[in-house]
Design a protein around this motif. Structure first.
Motif, PDB file in Angstrom:
ATOM      1  N   UNK A  16      -3.691  19.403  -7.748  1.00  0.00           N
ATOM      2  CA  UNK A  16      -3.364  18.669  -6.534  1.00  0.00           C
ATOM      3  C   UNK A  16      -3.375  17.168  -6.785  1.00  0.00           C
ATOM      4  N   UNK A  17      -2.264  16.462  -6.501  1.00  0.00           N
ATOM      5  CA  UNK A  17      -2.288  15.001  -6.575  1.00  0.00           C
ATOM      6  C   UNK A  17      -2.902  14.449  -5.293  1.00  0.00           C
ATOM      7  N   UNK A  18      -3.895  13.573  -5.417  1.00  0.00           N
ATOM      8  CA  UNK A  18      -4.587  13.053  -4.230  1.00  0.00           C
ATOM      9  C   UNK A  18      -4.975  11.599  -4.446  1.00  0.00           C
ATOM     10  N   UNK A  19      -4.738  10.773  -3.448  1.00  0.00           N
ATOM     11  CA  UNK A  19      -5.112   9.362  -3.552  1.00  0.00           C
ATOM     12  C   UNK A  19      -6.632   9.226  -3.501  1.00  0.00           C
ATOM     13  N   UNK A  55      -8.812  20.107 -14.692  1.00  0.00           N
ATOM     14  CA  UNK A  55      -9.157  19.641 -13.346  1.00  0.00           C
ATOM     15  C   UNK A  55      -8.244  20.279 -12.305  1.00  0.00           C
ATOM     16  N   UNK A  56      -8.756  20.413 -11.092  1.00  0.00           N
ATOM     17  CA  UNK A  56      -7.952  20.959 -10.000  1.00  0.00           C
ATOM     18  C   UNK A  56      -7.254  19.867  -9.196  1.00  0.00           C
ATOM     19  N   UNK A  57      -7.615  18.605  -9.453  1.00  0.00           N
ATOM     20  CA  UNK A  57      -6.986  17.490  -8.744  1.00  0.00           C
ATOM     21  C   UNK A  57      -6.874  16.289  -9.670  1.00  0.00           C
ATOM     22  N   UNK A  58      -5.826  15.493  -9.482  1.00  0.00           N
ATOM     23  CA  UNK A  58      -5.670  14.233 -10.198  1.00  0.00           C
ATOM     24  C   UNK A  58      -5.536  13.137  -9.153  1.00  0.00           C
ATOM     25  N   UNK A  59      -6.253  12.032  -9.369  1.00  0.00           N
ATOM     26  CA  UNK A  59      -6.188  10.948  -8.388  1.00  0.00           C
ATOM     27  C   UNK A  59      -5.843   9.626  -9.057  1.00  0.00           C
ATOM     28  N   UNK A  60      -5.319   8.717  -8.254  1.00  0.00           N
ATOM     29  CA  UNK A  60      -4.992   7.363  -8.677  1.00  0.00           C
ATOM     30  C   UNK A  60      -5.260   6.426  -7.501  1.00  0.00           C
ATOM     31  N   UNK A  61      -4.997   5.128  -7.724  1.00  0.00           N
ATOM     32  CA  UNK A  61      -5.087   4.152  -6.633  1.00  0.00           C
ATOM     33  C   UNK A  61      -3.703   3.752  -6.147  1.00  0.00           C
ATOM     34  N   UNK A  62      -2.651   4.457  -6.596  1.00  0.00           N
ATOM     35  CA  UNK A  62      -1.279   4.156  -6.204  1.00  0.00           C
ATOM     36  C   UNK A  62      -0.518   5.446  -5.940  1.00  0.00           C
ATOM     37  N   UNK A  63      -0.020   5.618  -4.723  1.00  0.00           N
ATOM     38  CA  UNK A  63       0.737   6.822  -4.418  1.00  0.00           C
ATOM     39  C   UNK A  63       2.103   6.844  -5.077  1.00  0.00           C
ATOM     40  N   UNK A  64       2.631   5.696  -5.476  1.00  0.00           N
ATOM     41  CA  UNK A  64       3.910   5.690  -6.183  1.00  0.00           C
ATOM     42  C   UNK A  64       3.780   6.421  -7.519  1.00  0.00           C
ATOM     43  N   UNK A  65       2.744   6.088  -8.264  1.00  0.00           N
ATOM     44  CA  UNK A  65       2.494   6.779  -9.529  1.00  0.00           C
ATOM     45  C   UNK A  65       2.125   8.234  -9.283  1.00  0.00           C
ATOM     46  N   UNK A  66       1.365   8.472  -8.233  1.00  0.00           N
ATOM     47  CA  UNK A  66       0.939   9.832  -7.907  1.00  0.00           C
ATOM     48  C   UNK A  66       2.142  10.702  -7.528  1.00  0.00           C
ATOM     49  N   UNK A  67       3.133  10.106  -6.886  1.00  0.00           N
ATOM     50  CA  UNK A  67       4.350  10.824  -6.544  1.00  0.00           C
ATOM     51  C   UNK A  67       5.070  11.290  -7.808  1.00  0.00           C
ATOM     52  N   UNK A  68       5.160  10.402  -8.790  1.00  0.00           N
ATOM     53  CA  UNK A  68       5.818  10.726 -10.058  1.00  0.00           C
ATOM     54  C   UNK A  68       5.037  11.802 -10.810  1.00  0.00           C
ATOM     55  N   UNK A  85       1.230   8.718   4.947  1.00  0.00           N
ATOM     56  CA  UNK A  85       0.451   8.053   5.996  1.00  0.00           C
ATOM     57  C   UNK A  85      -1.025   8.439   6.002  1.00  0.00           C
ATOM     58  N   UNK A  86      -1.357   9.634   5.486  1.00  0.00           N
ATOM     59  CA  UNK A  86      -2.757  10.053   5.476  1.00  0.00           C
ATOM     60  C   UNK A  86      -3.614   9.131   4.619  1.00  0.00           C
ATOM     61  N   UNK A  87      -3.010   8.494   3.622  1.00  0.00           N
ATOM     62  CA  UNK A  87      -3.782   7.571   2.793  1.00  0.00           C
ATOM     63  C   UNK A  87      -4.250   6.377   3.603  1.00  0.00           C
ATOM     64  N   UNK A  88      -3.366   5.812   4.422  1.00  0.00           N
ATOM     65  CA  UNK A  88      -3.767   4.711   5.290  1.00  0.00           C
ATOM     66  C   UNK A  88      -4.823   5.136   6.285  1.00  0.00           C
ATOM     67  N   UNK A  89      -4.670   6.326   6.832  1.00  0.00           N
ATOM     68  CA  UNK A  89      -5.655   6.851   7.771  1.00  0.00           C
ATOM     69  C   UNK A  89      -7.006   7.039   7.082  1.00  0.00           C
ATOM     70  N   UNK A  90      -6.953   7.482   5.817  1.00  0.00           N
ATOM     71  CA  UNK A  90      -8.198   7.680   5.060  1.00  0.00           C
ATOM     72  C   UNK A  90      -8.929   6.366   4.839  1.00  0.00           C
TER      73      UNK A  90
END
Length: 235
Positions: A219-222, A193-206, A16-21
């Motif tokens: 850290x995985x972060x949207x 890197x200390x963080x990896x980001x994507x535009x999809x939390x489904x892929x980020x979850x995997x 839910x934090x992604x939507x809030x962001x």
């Protein structure tokens, strides 16, 4: 300008934090954001698994829910691709054509790349398959990341290779999915890197799950959470 947030199922249920962001970011840019509470799944899981007739009511509901908005913004390349590419094949309507993935909306509609973000970390970016191949996001996410104060963007080897999630692909082909995830995790770790980001939390979850099982501290972060961060409030 009437703008609605389509938060997607996985963000609503798990991130839910992604939507809030997204709301925090757009409001900082002067955009008022509505959240129609009647929104449901876009039908991507059903459609991709072959249940096309069961997808039609969801596509119709999407059209009714987001009718009247100038733009529908979503923090998901895969759901945006589902709505834009497949909904018009299933139902008549206009909301699909007004649906934008977040980075498209920022770069193409608002015409901004510097959103006033601050994120003092080294980050690598994984372009998800739907965003890359169906939406054609190209370098929009990188252009936004490059303007984030304090952020150092690290190049990812094999960036355009799938992470192995693929929705039900990961369930039906777990061994192949895990092997692809391991390759992606190795390349991410190689960046330092200390963080990896994507535009999809489904892929980020995997990806995040694979990294966690390896004991990695990355850290995985949207991307939305990075762009919503400021010096006074890092997400």
């Amino acid at each position: 300008m009437r703008v609605a947030l389509f938060v997607t199922c996985i963000n609503d249920a798990l991130y839910p934090r992604t939507g809030q962001a997204v709301v925090t970011l757009l409001e900082r840019l002067g955009i008022a954001v509505d959240f129609p509470d009647r929104q449901t799944c876009c039908g991507q899981p059903q459609y991709n698994t072959g249940y096309r007739s069961q997808t039609v009511p969801l596509a119709r509901h999407y059209e009714r829910t987001f009718a009247g908005y100038d733009y529908v913004v979503t923090p998901s390349g895969s759901c945006a691709a589902m709505v834009r590419d497949h909904h018009p094949k299933l139902v008549n309507g206009e909301a699909a054509g007004r649906t934008y993935e977040l980075t498209e909306f920022l770069v193409d509609v608002l015409e901004v790349t510097d959103v006033g973000a601050y994120y003092p970390h080294t980050v690598t970016y994984h372009p998800t398959c739907h965003g890359l191949r169906m939406l054609g996001l190209r370098d929009r996410p990188q252009r936004l990341l490059e303007q984030v104060n304090g952020l150092e963007l690290r190049e990812l080897e094999g960036a355009e290779e799938c992470c192995g999630f693929g929705g039900t692909f990961a369930v039906k082909n777990p061994d192949v999915s895990a092997a692809m995830g391991a390759d992606k995790a190795r390349h991410i770790l190689d960046t330092g890197a200390t963080a990896v980001c994507t535009v999809d939390n489904s892929c980020l979850m995997h990806i995040g799950g694979t990294l966690s099982r390896r004991g990695a501290a990355v850290r995985p972060v949207h991307l939305a959470e990075i762009l919503a961060s400021t010096e006074g409030d890092v997400w």
